[in-house]
Design an enzyme around this catalytic site. Structure first.
Site, PDB file in Angstrom:
ATOM      1  N   HIS A 156       0.860  -1.183   0.000  1.00  0.00           N
ATOM      2  CA  HIS A 156       0.000   0.000   0.000  1.00  0.00           C
ATOM      3  C   HIS A 156       0.897   1.236   0.000  1.00  0.00           C
ATOM      4  O   HIS A 156       1.726   1.406   0.875  1.00  0.00           O
ATOM      5  CB  HIS A 156      -0.936   0.001   1.213  1.00  0.00           C
ATOM      6  CG  HIS A 156      -2.105  -0.918   1.048  1.00  0.00           C
ATOM      7  ND1 HIS A 156      -3.409  -0.505   1.168  1.00  0.00           N
ATOM      8  CD2 HIS A 156      -2.161  -2.229   0.732  1.00  0.00           C
ATOM      9  CE1 HIS A 156      -4.220  -1.523   0.942  1.00  0.00           C
ATOM     10  NE2 HIS A 156      -3.495  -2.583   0.684  1.00  0.00           N
ATOM     11  N   TYR A 182      -9.069   6.086   6.868  1.00  0.00           N
ATOM     12  CA  TYR A 182      -9.173   6.482   8.279  1.00  0.00           C
ATOM     13  C   TYR A 182     -10.131   7.672   8.323  1.00  0.00           C
ATOM     14  O   TYR A 182      -9.802   8.747   7.807  1.00  0.00           O
ATOM     15  CB  TYR A 182      -7.817   6.910   8.816  1.00  0.00           C
ATOM     16  CG  TYR A 182      -6.833   5.778   9.047  1.00  0.00           C
ATOM     17  CD1 TYR A 182      -6.108   5.238   7.996  1.00  0.00           C
ATOM     18  CD2 TYR A 182      -6.621   5.265  10.328  1.00  0.00           C
ATOM     19  CE1 TYR A 182      -5.182   4.203   8.205  1.00  0.00           C
ATOM     20  CE2 TYR A 182      -5.698   4.234  10.555  1.00  0.00           C
ATOM     21  CZ  TYR A 182      -4.992   3.708   9.490  1.00  0.00           C
ATOM     22  OH  TYR A 182      -4.093   2.699   9.710  1.00  0.00           O
ATOM     23  N   PRO A 185      -4.564   1.016  18.758  1.00  0.00           N
ATOM     24  CA  PRO A 185      -4.351   0.403  17.440  1.00  0.00           C
ATOM     25  C   PRO A 185      -4.249   1.368  16.268  1.00  0.00           C
ATOM     26  O   PRO A 185      -3.723   0.981  15.217  1.00  0.00           O
ATOM     27  CB  PRO A 185      -5.583  -0.494  17.273  1.00  0.00           C
ATOM     28  CG  PRO A 185      -6.624   0.094  18.158  1.00  0.00           C
ATOM     29  CD  PRO A 185      -5.891   0.691  19.313  1.00  0.00           C
ATOM     30  N   LYS A 192       0.879   0.197  14.970  1.00  0.00           N
ATOM     31  CA  LYS A 192       2.294   0.143  15.358  1.00  0.00           C
ATOM     32  C   LYS A 192       2.662  -1.052  16.228  1.00  0.00           C
ATOM     33  O   LYS A 192       3.846  -1.390  16.342  1.00  0.00           O
ATOM     34  CB  LYS A 192       2.677   1.435  16.092  1.00  0.00           C
ATOM     35  CG  LYS A 192       2.933   2.615  15.168  1.00  0.00           C
ATOM     36  CD  LYS A 192       4.238   2.482  14.417  1.00  0.00           C
ATOM     37  CE  LYS A 192       4.417   3.536  13.342  1.00  0.00           C
ATOM     38  NZ  LYS A 192       4.321   3.003  11.978  1.00  0.00           N
ATOM     39  N   TYR A 210       3.992   6.722   9.777  1.00  0.00           N
ATOM     40  CA  TYR A 210       3.166   5.564   9.433  1.00  0.00           C
ATOM     41  C   TYR A 210       4.025   4.448   8.831  1.00  0.00           C
ATOM     42  O   TYR A 210       3.833   3.269   9.140  1.00  0.00           O
ATOM     43  CB  TYR A 210       2.068   5.990   8.452  1.00  0.00           C
ATOM     44  CG  TYR A 210       0.940   4.988   8.314  1.00  0.00           C
ATOM     45  CD1 TYR A 210      -0.290   5.198   8.945  1.00  0.00           C
ATOM     46  CD2 TYR A 210       1.084   3.828   7.550  1.00  0.00           C
ATOM     47  CE1 TYR A 210      -1.321   4.292   8.819  1.00  0.00           C
ATOM     48  CE2 TYR A 210       0.061   2.915   7.416  1.00  0.00           C
ATOM     49  CZ  TYR A 210      -1.148   3.151   8.054  1.00  0.00           C
ATOM     50  OH  TYR A 210      -2.169   2.242   7.933  1.00  0.00           O
TER      51      TYR A 210
END
Ligand code: DHB
Length: 393
Positions: free
Chosen positions: A72, A201, A293, A297, A384
């Site tokens: 991704h 998100y 969550p 990570k 990220y």
């Protein structure tokens, strides 16, 4: 019986460590109170940082991460009904991989069988022994009821967030730091087609939602809920309605629905135990730290811990403990960055049930500061996709 390193906990942290130590020529025993099938069925996050993929892709593990995992290159941040793509590859030249934690475990456990490593599932009462002596070890009861002691040079506690090993460190020699959150995640697995090419998100006045994936025909999604929610009180229709409302917008983004075959409520908190070592006992993964969550990570931190820990243990067993002396501070430096990132993402994207109009509007300002700025986006992308390792001397 005696080994170089005895590991309590055969999740990804414990098993990956055992593999790294095997490559260093060290002997290990790894024990877990759960059964192999039970660990394999535990659904956790599904996003791997580049560095985690590299560890898993080592040829002696035979992992399917590169063939079955999906790269991704970005995510969508969605608020006020509008999606904003954060392009990791363009911003920081990195990607992440969607490869579920249960597959990570499956690969590590299969490779442990393949290399005839000593891994014992379904043991009970496993705990460390004599950790402040030169001759520590672990004691446990095998699944057939026989009691065992294995002596080792070092003991590793990779036994998860309710770690028994952590409590073996004298209380005055460790500090616990934590924070709690007034919400939880309702997680589902559903048989459905993907609703979007990448993860979404979403922040909405009804709370957070995460549209994730597992495969072409299985999807993983979460939505913020009250920690006391009973998952069985929610029908499939209720769940799909709630998820849809949280992503509704002028672009008419519509979720592809299907039968839901798994529902769980995940409570979460942030926690760090400092230091991560006491004498001959070392902690790794959730035993030492847990993150909420948002941003996925947890598993990546556990793998980062053992990446630092394996060479440190190998050189300590050979008589030089300099690296091991640095393990806790090296690991905690990354842990606190990840704590900050997970806390930041959680706060920015969730709706506190008691939130003031000021707080809601400020969070929107915060999201705009990210998506309207290439630097803001790059800051998110860098975190990220994961920080580089600190070079060890
Ligand atoms: C998943 C979980 C996360 O917490 C996250 O940030 C991204 C993906 C998942 O389970 O797919």
């Amino acid at each position: 019986r005696s080994v170089d390193v005895a590991i309590i906990g055969a999740g990804p942290a414990g098993l990956m460590l055992a593999h790294l130590l095997r490559r260093e020529g060290l002997s290990t025993v790894t024990v877990d109170s759960r059964g192999e099938e039970e660990i394999h069925r535990t659904h956790r996050a599904g996003i791997l940082e580049h560095a985690s993929v590299e560890m898993l892709a080592h040829e002696d593990l035979g992992s399917r991460v590169l063939s079955e995992g999906h790269r991704h290159d970005g995510i969508d941040l969605r608020f006020d009904g509008e999606s904003h793509r954060v392009d990791f590859r363009e911003l920081v030249g990195e990607s992440v991989w969607l490869y579920p934690q249960n597959e990570v475990f499956h690969d590590l456990a299969s490779a442990a069988h393949h290399h005839t490593m000593d891994v014992r599932y379904e043991v009970s009462e496993a705990h460390p022994l004599d950790i402040d002596s030169e001759n520590p070890g672990i004691r446990f009861v095998e699944s057939d009821g026989s009691s065992r002691v294995v002596r080792a040079r070092y003991v590793v506690g990779a036994d998860g967030s309710r770690s028994v090993c952590r409590n073996a460190i004298p209380e005055h020699r460790r500090t616990h730091s934590s924070t709690t959150y007034p919400f939880a995640w309702f997680g589902i697995l559903a048989t459905a087609a993907p609703s979007a090419p990448e993860l979404i998100y979403a922040r909405s006045p009804r709370g957070f939602a995460l549209i994730s994936q597992r495969s072409a025909d299985v999807q993983r999604m979460y939505f913020q809920c009250d920690p006391d929610t009973d998952p069985d009180a929610w029908s499939d229709e209720d769940i799909w309605n709630e998820l849809q409302k949280r992503i509704d917008g002028p672009d008419h983004l519509e979720l592809k629905t299907g039968p839901i075959f798994e529902k769980t409520v995940l409570k979460f908190r942030s926690f760090v135990c400092d230091p991560m070592r006491y004498e001959r006992l070392v902690l790794a993964g959730d035993a030492a730290h847990t993150v909420p969550p948002t941003g996925a990570k947890g598993l990546n931190l556990a793998l980062a811990d053992v990446r630092v820990l394996a060479p440190a243990l190998a050189s300590a067993v050979r008589g030089n403990s300099a690296l091991l002396d640095e393990y806790s501070s090296t690991a905690l430096s990354r842990v606190w960055k990840a704590q900050n990132f997970s806390y930041w993402m959680t706060g920015m994207l969730h709706q506190d049930p008691e939130e003031s109009t000021f707080a809601s509007a400020r969070h929107r300002g915060e999201l705009r500061s990210v998506v309207d700025s290439v630097h803001g986006q790059a800051f998110l992308a860098e975190q990220y996709t994961g920080w580089p390792d600190i070079p060890t001397t």
